[in-house]
Design a protein around this motif. Structure first.
Motif, short mmCIF file in Angstrom:
data_model
loop_
_atom_site.label_atom_id
_atom_site.label_comp_id
_atom_site.label_asym_id
_atom_site.label_seq_id
_atom_site.Cartn_x
_atom_site.Cartn_y
_atom_site.Cartn_z
N SER A 416 39.90 67.29 13.35
CA SER A 416 39.28 65.74 13.31
C SER A 416 40.01 64.85 12.43
CB SER A 416 37.99 65.96 13.17
OG SER A 416 37.22 66.80 14.02
N SER A 434 28.99 63.56 12.42
CA SER A 434 30.21 63.13 12.19
C SER A 434 30.48 63.17 10.49
CB SER A 434 30.39 61.67 12.60
OG SER A 434 30.07 61.46 14.06
N THR A 474 36.15 62.08 12.91
CA THR A 474 36.03 61.48 14.16
C THR A 474 37.28 62.13 15.35
OG1 THR A 474 37.86 59.72 13.82
CG2 THR A 474 35.51 59.14 13.49
N THR A 477 41.29 57.92 16.73
CA THR A 477 41.19 56.60 15.98
C THR A 477 40.09 56.01 16.20
OG1 THR A 477 43.66 56.90 15.63
CG2 THR A 477 42.33 54.62 14.80
N PRO A 478 39.32 55.47 15.34
CA PRO A 478 37.99 54.91 15.91
C PRO A 478 38.13 53.46 15.64
CG PRO A 478 37.70 55.53 13.44
CD PRO A 478 38.98 55.94 14.24
N VAL A 495 29.79 56.52 16.09
CA VAL A 495 30.06 57.41 14.60
C VAL A 495 29.32 56.74 13.58
CG1 VAL A 495 31.68 58.14 12.98
CG2 VAL A 495 32.25 57.92 15.36
N GLN A 539 34.14 56.16 18.37
CA GLN A 539 35.19 56.91 18.51
C GLN A 539 35.64 56.91 20.02
OE1 GLN A 539 34.18 60.87 17.39
NE2 GLN A 539 32.43 61.05 18.43
#
Length: 543
Positions: A416, A434, A474, A477-478, A495, A539
């Protein structure tokens, strides 16, 4: 009253003092040892890209005088004047360091400190002793760093190699001078108290009733005794060389005739020109990996076996560069990254926490440790506050382990992406699924968002508040979005969000692209409401 910092503590300068013209004092001593105390002005990559911002005894100020070396005064072994609003934008960090001049190690030092004084009043102090170090010969004491605003961090990170290791860490080199300078530089003068009995004015702000002085006292603390400050020993100064600039490439050779591709020789990159022809009467250099021919009429030297290139030692396989840097060059991009901070990302999926900094333990998901160094204790942390609730309701078991001791722990989970979120007294809500790890010094509680259609009947979140760091994981990439009156998010994709946001469960029917007969397409969304400035983190993934 001055705030007492421990190793790893951080704070905004504006929370400590409204001033920007600051006095920094360092006190460090040991019987029979001599110390050099310096300040490194680093760029955004924490490198000494401009050696004019290495402030030490032989270069006592920066070009615009935003950083000045003042000398020993007021009980401090060394002192500096830092004017934050005059520091150029290219300088993003100031690292105050102490190195040993001669033999010895940092474990021999007595109680010392680094402190910040504003307007003659001490606002923060980080105290340390020799028991915190072992064989180190250099130590980073504290940092001013720019992160939206200027902040201060108590570091206390040591280097065994002394000044050489410190400079290499900042991207510089040390070259010894052939001869010491003929005359020693004059010691930096200390601030003299004004003739009046009144207290010295604040930094850069003379009294309103008086005309501005050419060089007003900027609020350094008064000396504890009237005796003059001891003189620093004078010695040859190392010459600082910034990282070498890349070599200027040679002019390209003339291209081949039109319509005919130019064939590269072995060892050349396609697209580059062929080597120029040798002058008349001279031999051309041999191709890469083959021995050079002997001059006309001469036999090759007999010191090496036939077929071995000249200059290559015996026992080295043919075709391998003699530099021996192949393995080192291959591993260099993956070396451990140490920045002197408590939490340091090694890459997008691996996080390093230094337990020797901060003075408190770390709570992390069980099984998230992939490696550790030093003496680290791992203990079971009862996760009843979230383990039973989350496990029974959603099947998302969250058992925690407590990491304490002196060492570094590397954390990861299923590849992650990891994101450190630093809290400075503010709060944030994070989905329990998360959360990877967090500082034990943070205050935390579990909140429950109930709604029909949510898997397990509820969404469990953890609210963190205080001073410390939370590591959020996450999938991918959020993205961070502002909260508006019409902000909705899938409960499986959200998230985190600002603690002041209001969360409402919204159920609606929509037709998915992959809907099939008998599938209603019903989904559960979370609606977020809040004043301007609130946010959510989403996310690119759905469970």
């Amino acid at each position: 009253m001055a705030r007492e910092f421990q190793r790893g503590h951080k704070a905004k300068i504006s929370d400590l003092t409204p001033g920007t013209d600051l006095y920094v004092g360092v006190q460090i001593a040991a019987p029979g040892l001599t110390f050099d105390i310096s300040c490194f002005g680093l760029d955004a990559h924490e490198q000494l890209s401009d050696d004019r911002y290495f402030i030490f005894f032989n270069q006592p100020k920066s070009p615009e005088e935003s950083i000045q070396l003042l000398g020993a005064q007021s009980g401090d072994t060394e002192s500096f004047r830092v004017t934050l609003d005059r520091i150029p934008a290219a300088i993003q960090k100031l690292s105050f360091t102490a190195t040993l001049d001669g033999s010895g190690q940092m474990s021999q030092i007595g109680p010392g400190y680094i402190r910040i004084v504003a307007g003659g009043e001490e606002v923060v102090r980080y105290a340390f002793t020799g028991s915190e170090f072992t064989t180190e010969r250099a130590v980073m004491l504290g940092d001013f760093y720019l992160k939206d605003v200027w902040r201060f961090a108590a570091v206390g990170q040591g280097f065994d190699g002394g000044l050489d290791a410190l400079l290499k860490n900042f991207g510089g080199e040390v070259a010894e001078e052939e001869a010491p300078p003929a005359a020693a530089p004059a010691a930096a003068p200390g601030f003299a108290p004004p003739a009046q009995a009144a207290a010295p004015p604040a930094f850069g702000a003379p009294p309103a009733a008086q005309a501005p002085q050419p060089a007003p006292s900027f609020g350094a603390p008064p000396a504890p005794t009237p005796s003059p400050a001891p003189q620093q020993p004078m010695h040859a100064a190392p010459t600082i060389a910034a990282p070498l600039a890349p070599q200027t490439p040679q002019a390209p050779q003339a291209p081949s005739p039109y319509g005919q591709p130019q064939q590269p020789q072995f060892g050349q990159v396609p697209g580059q020109g062929a080597p120029p022809a040798p002058p008349f009467g001279q031999q051309a250099p041999a191709p890469y990996g083959q021995p050079a021919p002997a001059p006309y009429g001469q036999q090759p030297p007999m010191s090496m076996p036939p077929g071995v290139p000249q200059g290559m030692p015996q026992g080295v396989p043919q075709g391998v560069p003699a530099t021996g840097a192949g393995l080192q060059a291959a591993l260099q991009p993956y070396k451990e990254t140490a920045t002197g901070q408590r939490w340091t990302p090694q890459n997008q999926q691996l996080m390093r926490v230094d337990l020797t900094m901060g003075g408190s333990g770390v709570l992390a998901r069980q099984g998230s440790m992939v490696m550790y160094q030093g003496k680290v204790d791992f203990g079971y942390k009862s996760a009843g506050f979230v383990g039973r609730a989350v496990g029974n309701a959603t099947g998302q078991e969250m058992q925690l382990m407590r990491c304490t001791g002196r060492g570094q722990v590397f954390l990861a989970e299923e590849g992650s992406h990891l994101h450190p979120i630093e809290l400075q007294g503010d709060a944030i809500c994070v989905s329990a699924e998360s959360v990877l790890a967090f500082d034990e010094s943070l205050q935390y509680e579990v909140r429950r968002v109930e709604g029909h259609g949510i898997p397990g009947g509820a969404l469990f979140t953890m609210q963190f508040q205080g001073t410390g760091t939370v590591i959020v994981k996450t999938h991918g990439t959020p993205v961070v979005l502002p909260v508006t009156p019409t902000t909705f998010a899938d409960c499986n994709a959200v998230v985190a969000w600002s603690a002041a946001s209001q969360v409402i469960v919204s159920t609606q029917v929509r037709l998915r692209r992959n809907a099939y007969p008998g599938h209603s397409g019903e989904t559960v969304n979370l609606q977020f409401r809040g004043a301007p400035g609130n946010f959510i983190v989403v996310q690119p993934y759905e469970v």
